[in-house]
Scaffold this active site. Structure first.
Site, mmCIF file in Angstrom:
data_model
loop_
_atom_site.group_PDB
_atom_site.id
_atom_site.type_symbol
_atom_site.label_atom_id
_atom_site.label_comp_id
_atom_site.label_asym_id
_atom_site.label_seq_id
_atom_site.Cartn_x
_atom_site.Cartn_y
_atom_site.Cartn_z
ATOM 1 N N GLY A 1 6.636 6.695 5.452
ATOM 2 C CA GLY A 1 6.807 6.048 4.142
ATOM 3 C C GLY A 1 6.369 6.944 3.005
ATOM 4 O O GLY A 1 5.653 6.518 2.106
ATOM 5 N N TYR B 1 0.127 -9.850 5.717
ATOM 6 C CA TYR B 1 -0.332 -8.495 5.391
ATOM 7 C C TYR B 1 -1.765 -8.267 5.889
ATOM 8 O O TYR B 1 -2.068 -7.226 6.486
ATOM 9 C CB TYR B 1 -0.238 -8.326 3.875
ATOM 10 C CG TYR B 1 -0.561 -6.970 3.331
ATOM 11 C CD1 TYR B 1 0.363 -5.926 3.385
ATOM 12 C CD2 TYR B 1 -1.793 -6.714 2.713
ATOM 13 C CE1 TYR B 1 0.073 -4.685 2.843
ATOM 14 C CE2 TYR B 1 -2.087 -5.479 2.169
ATOM 15 C CZ TYR B 1 -1.153 -4.473 2.237
ATOM 16 O OH TYR B 1 -1.447 -3.233 1.703
ATOM 17 N N LYS C 1 -3.048 -5.530 8.583
ATOM 18 C CA LYS C 1 -4.025 -4.489 8.218
ATOM 19 C C LYS C 1 -5.309 -4.600 9.043
ATOM 20 O O LYS C 1 -5.968 -3.580 9.309
ATOM 21 C CB LYS C 1 -4.321 -4.566 6.716
ATOM 22 C CG LYS C 1 -3.115 -4.231 5.832
ATOM 23 C CD LYS C 1 -2.584 -2.828 6.111
ATOM 24 C CE LYS C 1 -1.531 -2.384 5.126
ATOM 25 N NZ LYS C 1 -1.029 -1.018 5.393
HETATM 26 P P1 NAD Z 1 4.971 1.712 -1.879
HETATM 27 O O1 NAD Z 1 5.796 0.462 -1.810
HETATM 28 O O2 NAD Z 1 4.972 2.501 -3.131
HETATM 29 O O3 NAD Z 1 5.319 2.680 -0.659
HETATM 30 C C1 NAD Z 1 5.555 2.203 0.637
HETATM 31 C C2 NAD Z 1 6.386 3.212 1.366
HETATM 32 O O4 NAD Z 1 6.677 2.716 2.677
HETATM 33 C C3 NAD Z 1 7.742 3.467 0.680
HETATM 34 O O5 NAD Z 1 7.996 4.852 0.664
HETATM 35 C C4 NAD Z 1 8.717 2.735 1.580
HETATM 36 O O6 NAD Z 1 10.031 3.273 1.564
HETATM 37 C C5 NAD Z 1 8.054 2.923 2.932
HETATM 38 N N1 NAD Z 1 8.558 1.990 3.935
HETATM 39 C C6 NAD Z 1 8.659 0.639 3.838
HETATM 40 N N2 NAD Z 1 9.211 0.158 4.958
HETATM 41 C C7 NAD Z 1 9.453 1.213 5.784
HETATM 42 C C8 NAD Z 1 10.019 1.336 7.070
HETATM 43 N N3 NAD Z 1 10.441 0.267 7.765
HETATM 44 N N4 NAD Z 1 10.121 2.575 7.616
HETATM 45 C C9 NAD Z 1 9.714 3.671 6.931
HETATM 46 N N5 NAD Z 1 9.169 3.602 5.692
HETATM 47 C C10 NAD Z 1 9.052 2.385 5.135
HETATM 48 O O7 NAD Z 1 3.488 1.249 -1.517
HETATM 49 P P2 NAD Z 1 2.086 2.035 -1.596
HETATM 50 O O8 NAD Z 1 1.242 1.258 -2.526
HETATM 51 O O9 NAD Z 1 2.275 3.479 -1.782
HETATM 52 O O10 NAD Z 1 1.546 1.722 -0.110
HETATM 53 C C11 NAD Z 1 1.336 2.723 0.874
HETATM 54 C C12 NAD Z 1 0.419 2.143 1.936
HETATM 55 O O11 NAD Z 1 -0.840 1.832 1.347
HETATM 56 C C13 NAD Z 1 0.943 0.842 2.555
HETATM 57 O O12 NAD Z 1 0.632 0.812 3.930
HETATM 58 C C14 NAD Z 1 0.160 -0.207 1.819
HETATM 59 O O13 NAD Z 1 0.063 -1.409 2.555
HETATM 60 C C15 NAD Z 1 -1.171 0.502 1.656
HETATM 61 N N6 NAD Z 1 -2.023 -0.080 0.610
HETATM 62 C C16 NAD Z 1 -1.629 -0.057 -0.695
HETATM 63 C C17 NAD Z 1 -2.460 -0.613 -1.653
HETATM 64 C C18 NAD Z 1 -2.100 -0.624 -3.115
HETATM 65 O O14 NAD Z 1 -2.852 -1.229 -3.899
HETATM 66 N N7 NAD Z 1 -1.009 0.027 -3.545
HETATM 67 C C19 NAD Z 1 -3.667 -1.199 -1.273
HETATM 68 C C20 NAD Z 1 -4.029 -1.199 0.063
HETATM 69 C C21 NAD Z 1 -3.207 -0.619 1.005
#
Ligand code: NAD
Length: 247
Positions: A9, A155, A159
């Site tokens: 991702g 979610y 996690k």
């Molecule tokens: P984002 O939506 O910007 O990025 C998510 C990425 O995952 C994207 O590039 C998307 O294309 C990819 N993706 C989704 N489904 C997919 C699949 N089936 N196969 C391959 N790729 C796939 O989100 P982000 O905020 O950058 O999140 C990245 C990670 O961090 C995630 O696991 C998210 O749960 C975690 N996270 C984010 C936050 C936050 O506040 N942004 C907080 C805690 C955890």
């Protein structure tokens, strides 16, 4: 020979930042994009930003919720770069809703992409790492998986499950020279959180000791630590990077 990192991702958000940060540390980078759309909308730019650090970078299309496709991707990365030294399981989605109204398909979609994908990727990558007798696996969890979060039954379950898998994999793979750790971000400014309404964001800031949201770089720095030689005796750990957020 440069080591290789595969980030799932990685077309945007935290994943893209991790890819560029590991490139800046000298890793060749395999950038996983879910499909053509993600490749066009971020994957290509991420690869270019990585190459600017003088390393090799290439995009690999794969839906990480597909077990067989993950196996094909791991094989392709190993063939292209010669090794797979660091795996970062970052891909994730949200489909929020209260338990009383959550649709089964939303539970399944979120757990398949955020949680089962981590099994899929570790299952295939660990084979390569065991043969190499070395490897680093870093899983992106969340504070929602540690404390729970109303409206995120699917979610937070995914996690929390990642934390269980991280600790178990650390115990199983430690004797093979492989470390497995997790990073649990708090609220980070990315496309995933940009869609939330302003009032909700203000309420969240009040619950963060440092009184600001995290940046993707804050998470990428923690991942870079786990991927580095400095973390060679650290495994089975969950590092919360949340500015001390109370849920
Ligand atoms: P984002 O939506 O910007 O990025 C998510 C990425 O995952 C994207 O590039 C998307 O294309 C990819 N993706 C989704 N489904 C997919 C699949 N089936 N196969 C391959 N790729 C796939 O989100 P982000 O905020 O950058 O999140 C990245 C990670 O961090 C995630 O696991 C998210 O749960 C975690 N996270 C984010 C936050 C936050 O506040 N942004 C907080 C805690 C955890």
């Amino acid at each position: 020979m440069a080591k290789t990192a595969l980030i799932t991702g990685a077309s945007q958000g935290i994943g893209a930042c991790i890819a560029v940060t590991l490139a800046s540390e000298g890793f060749n980078v395999a950038i996983n994009c879910r499909g053509e759309r993600e490749l066009e909308n971020g994957g290509i730019q991420t690869a270019e930003a990585c190459r600017a650090h003088g390393v090799e970078a290439e995009c690999f299309l794969c839906d990480v919720s597909d077990f067989a496709a993950c196996g094909e991707m791991v094989k392709a990365v190993k063939e292209r770069f010669g090794s797979l030294d660091v795996l970062v399981n970052n891909a994730g989605i949200t489909r929020d809703g209260l338990l009383a109204r959550m649709k089964e398909e939303d539970f399944d979609a979120v757990t398949n992409v955020n949680y089962k994908s981590v099994f899929n990727m570790m299952r295939h990558a660990s084979g390569v790492m065991i043969r190499q007798k070395s490897g680093r696996i870093i899983n992106i969890s969340s504070v929602a998986g540690i404390y729970g979060n109303a409206g995120q039954m699917n979610y937070s379950a995914a996690k929390a499950g990642i934390i269980g898998m991280t600790k178990t994999a650390a115990k199983e793979l430690g004797s093979r020279g492989i470390t497995v750790n997790a990073v649990a971000p708090g609220f980070v400014r990315t496309p995933m959180t940009d869609v939330l309404d302003e009032k909700y964001k203000e309420a969240i800031i009040e619950r963060i000791a440092l009184k600001r949201f995290g940046e993707p770089q804050d998470i990428a720095n923690a991942v870079a630590f786990f991927a580095s030689d400095k973390a060679s005796y650290v495994t089975g750990q969950v590092l919360e990077v949340s500015g001390c957020m109370s849920m």
